[in-house]
Design a protein around this motif. Structure first.
Motif, PDB file in Angstrom:
ATOM      1  N   LYS A  67       0.888  -1.215   0.073  1.00  0.00           N
ATOM      2  CA  LYS A  67       0.010   0.120  -0.120  1.00  0.00           C
ATOM      3  C   LYS A  67       1.148   1.176   0.067  1.00  0.00           C
ATOM      4  N   CYS A 116       0.712   4.774  -0.786  1.00  0.00           N
ATOM      5  CA  CYS A 116      -0.032   5.964  -0.775  1.00  0.00           C
ATOM      6  C   CYS A 116       0.352   7.092  -0.266  1.00  0.00           C
ATOM      7  N   TYR A 141      -1.674   9.255   1.102  1.00  0.00           N
ATOM      8  CA  TYR A 141      -2.833   9.350   2.261  1.00  0.00           C
ATOM      9  C   TYR A 141      -2.850   8.110   2.990  1.00  0.00           C
ATOM     10  N   SER A 142      -3.661   7.871   4.305  1.00  0.00           N
ATOM     11  CA  SER A 142      -3.906   6.703   5.059  1.00  0.00           C
ATOM     12  C   SER A 142      -5.221   7.046   5.563  1.00  0.00           C
ATOM     13  N   CYS A 143      -6.301   7.055   4.483  1.00  0.00           N
ATOM     14  CA  CYS A 143      -7.637   7.291   4.930  1.00  0.00           C
ATOM     15  C   CYS A 143      -8.108   6.170   5.910  1.00  0.00           C
ATOM     16  N   TYR A 175     -10.952   5.298   6.147  1.00  0.00           N
ATOM     17  CA  TYR A 175     -12.015   4.362   5.379  1.00  0.00           C
ATOM     18  C   TYR A 175     -11.139   3.457   4.344  1.00  0.00           C
ATOM     19  N   CYS A 176      -9.915   3.270   4.250  1.00  0.00           N
ATOM     20  CA  CYS A 176      -9.414   2.593   3.276  1.00  0.00           C
ATOM     21  C   CYS A 176      -9.653   1.081   3.254  1.00  0.00           C
ATOM     22  N   THR A 232      -1.835   2.504   5.422  1.00  0.00           N
ATOM     23  CA  THR A 232      -0.623   2.651   4.506  1.00  0.00           C
ATOM     24  C   THR A 232       0.509   2.077   5.131  1.00  0.00           C
ATOM     25  N   GLY A 267      -3.167   1.612  -4.053  1.00  0.00           N
ATOM     26  CA  GLY A 267      -2.557   2.766  -3.534  1.00  0.00           C
ATOM     27  C   GLY A 267      -2.631   3.978  -4.477  1.00  0.00           C
ATOM     28  N   ASN A 273      -6.259  10.138  -5.519  1.00  0.00           N
ATOM     29  CA  ASN A 273      -6.744  10.678  -4.349  1.00  0.00           C
ATOM     30  C   ASN A 273      -6.331  12.198  -4.687  1.00  0.00           C
ATOM     31  N   LYS A 313     -10.310  12.813  -5.627  1.00  0.00           N
ATOM     32  CA  LYS A 313     -10.858  12.845  -4.374  1.00  0.00           C
ATOM     33  C   LYS A 313     -11.025  14.145  -3.657  1.00  0.00           C
TER      34      LYS A 313
HETATM   35  S1  SF4 Z   1      -8.558   5.112  -0.057  1.00  0.00           S
HETATM   36 FE1  SF4 Z   1      -7.362   5.443  -1.706  1.00  0.00          FE
HETATM   37  S2  SF4 Z   1      -6.087   7.502  -1.181  1.00  0.00           S
HETATM   38 FE2  SF4 Z   1      -7.156   6.579   0.611  1.00  0.00          FE
HETATM   39  S3  SF4 Z   1      -5.646   5.462   1.737  1.00  0.00           S
HETATM   40 FE3  SF4 Z   1      -6.795   4.118   0.441  1.00  0.00          FE
HETATM   41  S4  SF4 Z   1      -5.565   4.009  -1.515  1.00  0.00           S
HETATM   42 FE4  SF4 Z   1      -4.785   5.961  -0.442  1.00  0.00          FE
END
Ligand code: SF4
Length: 322
Positions: free
Chosen positions: A24, A26, A28-30, A32-33, A38, A81, A108, A130
């Motif tokens: 992963k 990325c 971001y580390s959303c 809700y991912c 991440t 990612g 994103n 996003k």
């Molecule tokens: S939802 Fe998308 S932008 Fe957010 S952490 Fe996961 S892969 Fe990255």
């Protein structure tokens, strides 16, 4: 496996997914991912797979799908990612054109202020960016970005990209209970979307196991308020709820089936009616669940959506994440 599908998608029809970034990586580390937290968070773009390898694997898949007599509407860069971290993104998009199928990228937007990223994305036919919130502190709590990223720069980058991009630009905003589901944050987002003027602004909610277990979709009441505000202010808003039953197999207990499916998939009335009838039940079962509060419904553009209410019948309470 770099190429997967094609999977039916409401936005893109039959989309052949291309996973050109290892999980992963990325920016971001959303919270809700669906791919989890991440583990690699670079800001520098780099090569993950050779362009030839990506194009060869996609080519094989395209041939297989054609031989099976099925169609592909889009080749979609939708890795586990952030796709713009791939330094070869432009070459990959350019190379995919040889298949004569439109190319989509789901990003994103964190690197959209970079001119090289803008130039490369301009080759795609469809780009999703996003934007979960335009409030800096909410953005930090939902998307948990790399510490050197700047939200104002990202938002400016989105405007700059929109001005020169001739393909179809859409935005996607994930709504999370306790984070971006209040009126003030919704109005700020709507103001931004109105200025940006993408083709469509999708609103979605977490429907699969998220990175953080406490993440919940907004309550149906909060969701109803959000979509009323958006529908009034932003004519191009659309809901991206996974609302089809798909290959529904009854467990023999219709109430449990409805509760388990509506807990992860808000359902439109039509597929829910189909599911009830496939299980040999009557609509009264749904009316009873509505009456005792286990299931709630909201109305959006003359369509009813049905949700499981958390906290009922042994479900977890909807506490939000803040
Ligand atoms: S939802 Fe998308 S932008 Fe957010 S952490 Fe996961 S892969 Fe990255």
């Amino acid at each position: 496996m770099i190429a997967f599908g094609p999977v039916p998608s409401r936005r893109l029809g039959y989309s052949l997914g291309i996973n050109h970034i290892p999980a992963k990586y990325c920016t971001y580390s959303c919270v809700y991912c669906q791919v989890g937290r991440t583990t690699h968070m670079p800001l520098e773009r780099q090569e993950f797979y050779a362009v030839d390898q990506i194009l060869t694997e996609v080519g094989q898949k395209v041939t297989e799908v054609a031989e099976a007599g099925k169609k592909i509407d889009y080749l979609t860069l939708v890795p586990d990612g952030e796709p713009t971290l791939d330094i070869n993104l432009g070459k990959v998009i350019g190379g995919l054109k040889q298949f004569g199928i439109p190319v989509a990228v789901i990003s994103n937007a964190s690197l959209i202020d970079r001119l090289d990223v803008q130039e490369e994305l301009m080759q795609a036919d469809w780009v999703s960016l996003k934007v979960d919130s335009v409030d800096e502190s909410v953005w930090r709590r939902i998307n948990r970005p790399h510490r050197r990223l700047s939200l104002p720069r990202i938002l400016e980058g989105m405007f700059a990209f929109k001005q020169k991009y001739s393909g179809k630009l859409v935005t996607e905003s994930m709504l999370v209970a306790g984070l971006n589901d209040n009126e003030k944050i919704t109005r700020q987002l709507c103001d931004f979307l109105l200025k940006l003027q993408p083709s469509i602004s999708y609103l979605s909610i977490p429907t699969r196991p998220p990175a953080e277990v406490e993440v919940r979709p907004p309550s149906p009441e909060a969701l109803q308020e959000i979509i009323e505000i958006c529908a009034e202010k932003v004519p191009f808003v659309d809901l991206l709820f996974e609302s089809e039953v798909g290959d529904f197999v009854s467990t023999g207990n219709l109430v449990e089936d409805i509760l388990s499916i509506t807990a992860v998939h808000p359902l439109r009335e039509e597929p829910l009616r189909a599911m009830v009838s496939m299980a040999g039940g009557t609509w009264q079962v749904v009316e009873d669940l509505l009456a005792d509060g286990s299931v709630l419904s909201i109305l959006y553009r003359n369509e009813r959506y049905f949700f499981r209410r958390f906290g009922k019948l042994g479900g977890k309470a909807s506490t939000g994440t803040s």
